[in-house]
Scaffold this motif. Structure first.
Motif, PDB file in Angstrom:
ATOM      1  N   LEU A  64      32.696  88.898  51.313  1.00 59.18           N
ATOM      2  CA  LEU A  64      33.190  89.257  50.001  1.00 59.18           C
ATOM      3  C   LEU A  64      32.216  89.989  49.369  1.00 59.18           C
ATOM      4  O   LEU A  64      32.191  91.019  48.940  1.00 59.18           O
ATOM      5  CB  LEU A  64      33.892  88.455  49.112  1.00 59.18           C
ATOM      6  CG  LEU A  64      35.372  87.644  49.711  1.00 59.18           C
ATOM      7  CD1 LEU A  64      35.666  86.541  48.861  1.00 59.18           C
ATOM      8  CD2 LEU A  64      36.116  88.743  49.414  1.00 59.18           C
ATOM      9  N   GLU A  65      31.035  89.385  49.302  1.00 61.60           N
ATOM     10  CA  GLU A  65      29.908  89.762  48.541  1.00 61.60           C
ATOM     11  C   GLU A  65      29.154  90.975  49.290  1.00 61.60           C
ATOM     12  O   GLU A  65      29.092  92.003  48.425  1.00 61.60           O
ATOM     13  CB  GLU A  65      28.513  88.534  48.894  1.00 61.60           C
ATOM     14  CG  GLU A  65      28.682  87.527  47.941  1.00 61.60           C
ATOM     15  CD  GLU A  65      27.741  86.571  47.771  1.00 61.60           C
ATOM     16  OE1 GLU A  65      26.953  86.567  48.998  1.00 61.60           O
ATOM     17  OE2 GLU A  65      27.469  85.698  47.128  1.00 61.60           O
ATOM     18  N   PHE A  68      32.011  93.736  48.130  1.00 61.04           N
ATOM     19  CA  PHE A  68      32.186  94.496  46.907  1.00 61.04           C
ATOM     20  C   PHE A  68      30.871  94.928  46.514  1.00 61.04           C
ATOM     21  O   PHE A  68      30.742  96.126  45.667  1.00 61.04           O
ATOM     22  CB  PHE A  68      32.114  93.123  46.021  1.00 61.04           C
ATOM     23  CG  PHE A  68      33.773  92.949  45.657  1.00 61.04           C
ATOM     24  CD1 PHE A  68      34.405  93.178  44.517  1.00 61.04           C
ATOM     25  CD2 PHE A  68      34.488  92.228  46.680  1.00 61.04           C
ATOM     26  CE1 PHE A  68      35.722  92.988  44.267  1.00 61.04           C
ATOM     27  CE2 PHE A  68      35.711  91.759  46.448  1.00 61.04           C
ATOM     28  CZ  PHE A  68      36.453  92.186  45.533  1.00 61.04           C
ATOM     29  N   GLN A 105      37.392  82.963  44.975  1.00 64.51           N
ATOM     30  CA  GLN A 105      36.086  83.624  45.467  1.00 64.51           C
ATOM     31  C   GLN A 105      36.496  85.013  45.463  1.00 64.51           C
ATOM     32  O   GLN A 105      35.412  85.793  44.962  1.00 64.51           O
ATOM     33  CB  GLN A 105      36.047  83.218  47.004  1.00 64.51           C
ATOM     34  CG  GLN A 105      35.885  81.784  47.269  1.00 64.51           C
ATOM     35  CD  GLN A 105      34.745  80.981  46.785  1.00 64.51           C
ATOM     36  OE1 GLN A 105      33.929  81.845  46.345  1.00 64.51           O
ATOM     37  NE2 GLN A 105      34.474  79.917  47.002  1.00 64.51           N
ATOM     38  N   GLN A 109      33.997  87.811  42.885  1.00 63.57           N
ATOM     39  CA  GLN A 109      33.287  88.991  42.937  1.00 63.57           C
ATOM     40  C   GLN A 109      33.920  90.132  42.238  1.00 63.57           C
ATOM     41  O   GLN A 109      33.007  90.873  41.708  1.00 63.57           O
ATOM     42  CB  GLN A 109      33.759  89.445  44.514  1.00 63.57           C
ATOM     43  CG  GLN A 109      33.268  88.576  45.443  1.00 63.57           C
ATOM     44  CD  GLN A 109      31.611  88.347  45.384  1.00 63.57           C
ATOM     45  OE1 GLN A 109      30.945  89.636  45.261  1.00 63.57           O
ATOM     46  NE2 GLN A 109      31.082  87.057  45.499  1.00 63.57           N
ATOM     47  N   LYS A 112      31.656  89.616  39.208  1.00 67.24           N
ATOM     48  CA  LYS A 112      30.256  89.994  39.217  1.00 67.24           C
ATOM     49  C   LYS A 112      30.367  91.510  38.910  1.00 67.24           C
ATOM     50  O   LYS A 112      29.141  92.316  38.654  1.00 67.24           O
ATOM     51  CB  LYS A 112      29.760  89.441  40.266  1.00 67.24           C
ATOM     52  CG  LYS A 112      29.237  87.881  40.368  1.00 67.24           C
ATOM     53  CD  LYS A 112      29.140  87.389  41.973  1.00 67.24           C
ATOM     54  CE  LYS A 112      28.807  86.025  41.851  1.00 67.24           C
ATOM     55  NZ  LYS A 112      28.596  85.564  43.141  1.00 67.24           N
ATOM     56  N   HIS A 113      31.218  92.246  39.564  1.00 65.66           N
ATOM     57  CA  HIS A 113      31.252  93.679  39.588  1.00 65.66           C
ATOM     58  C   HIS A 113      32.340  94.362  38.753  1.00 65.66           C
ATOM     59  O   HIS A 113      32.305  95.821  38.752  1.00 65.66           O
ATOM     60  CB  HIS A 113      31.497  94.180  41.222  1.00 65.66           C
ATOM     61  CG  HIS A 113      30.417  93.605  42.371  1.00 65.66           C
ATOM     62  ND1 HIS A 113      29.472  94.204  42.685  1.00 65.66           N
ATOM     63  CD2 HIS A 113      30.513  92.383  42.945  1.00 65.66           C
ATOM     64  CE1 HIS A 113      28.692  93.601  43.376  1.00 65.66           C
ATOM     65  NE2 HIS A 113      29.541  92.360  43.501  1.00 65.66           N
TER      66      HIS A 113
END
Length: 315
Positions: A64-65, A68, A105, A109, A112-113
């Motif tokens: 995922l990190e 994204f 989860q 993300q 964060k984005h």
């Protein structure tokens, strides 16, 4: 926009992807294929705006990190989930991990984005309909299965991110969706199962006495609802229903499907405690906030679905 669709190879997901591509967006699909099928999206693979299909898990944090960080999404439609009510009763851990932890989860993300999230919940969170106008978003919830409980938990996390982090987020609760590309076995697709059995000359089996009702929403109407909820800022922080606004008993649905009533058989309910006796949607809020309403009648939708099952090799 650049858009991630989790569960995009699933039944509803593939119709959402189709609508998004039609609207001109760049699309990434993340799906572990536990419920979805890659065949559902094969026709989109060569589309110039279909960027990538990733076979992967929504609980895979490094994946995922990477997705994204690398792709700069504008919007995430989060449809990936365990969807089987009966499975959730037999195996609640998997459902909780996928539907609640997995959603957390994805939310992290998005936070964060700063990516807007559309979270696909379910009408199964509600108690039975008691109002003749149907179930509204403010009506009581009743988690009668771990599936419903996991979805409610995830809904609350989504709302907490809206309030705590000002993250654009919307929760959608479609009612019983059916149509082409739905699996014709297992639980949840009563229309598809009935039609498949009809075409195969098999009995139509009804759990319990068949008086329980469903509000059946054609999948292309559902996909339009999902997509439009992502486009509209007026629904951020809201919970919104979508349905046909008409319910039908399972007995009457069986009679509508097959004219020979001798082919209809009642069997003991596997998990009667998770049954919602009356499901009827009130979609006034979706109509008011972003002018959505269903276009396909139940009779027309069943006809379209039967034709697809009759002609497809994807069963």
């Amino acid at each position: 926009m650049k858009i991630l669709v989790t569960g995009g190879a699933g039944f509803i997901g593939r119709w959402v992807v189709k609508q998004l591509l039609k609207d001109g967006h760049q699309i990434w699909v993340l799906d572990d294929l536990s419920n979805g099928r890659q065949e559902n999206i094969n026709e989109f693979m060569k589309h110039k705006n279909f960027m990538k299909f990733i076979k992967g898990d929504i609980k895979d944090i490094p994946l995922l990190e990477k997705l994204f960080f690398n792709n700069g999404y504008d919007l995430c439609y989060h449809l990936g989930a365990s969807i089987n009510v009966q499975d959730s009763i037999d195996d609640p851990i998997s459902t909780f991990n996928n539907d609640t932890i997995g959603t957390f989860q994805v939310l992290e993300q998005c936070r964060k984005h700063h990516v807007k999230i559309v979270f696909m919940s379910t009408c199964m969170v509600y108690d039975r309909a008691t109002n003749p106008d149907g179930i509204k978003e403010t009506d009581p919830i009743k988690p009668a299965s771990p599936y419903a409980g996991a979805k409610i938990s995830a809904e609350n996390m989504v709302l907490s991110y809206f309030y705590a982090y000002d993250l654009p987020a919307v929760i959608i609760r479609p009612f019983n969706t059916y149509g082409p590309f739905q699996k014709t076995g297992g639980e949840g697709g009563v229309v598809a199962i009935f039609l498949k059995n009809k075409l195969d000359g098999k009995p139509l089996y009804i759990y319990g006495d068949g008086t329980q009702t469903r509000d059946l929403l054609y999948v292309e109407d559902c996909a339009r609802f999902v997509v439009q909820s992502g486009y509209s800022n007026s629904v951020n922080g809201e919970i919104v229903n979508a349905g046909l606004g008409r319910d039908i008993s399972i007995n009457d649905l069986a009679k509508l499907t097959v004219k020979d009533e001798s082919r209809i058989q009642h069997v003991e309910h596997i998990h009667p405690q998770s049954e919602i006796q009356k499901l009827l949607c009130n979609y006034e809020k979706a109509k008011r906030l972003f002018d959505w309403e269903p276009k396909i009648s139940l009779e027309e939708g069943i006809k379209k679905t039967e034709e697809w099952i009759r002609t497809t090799n994807l069963i």
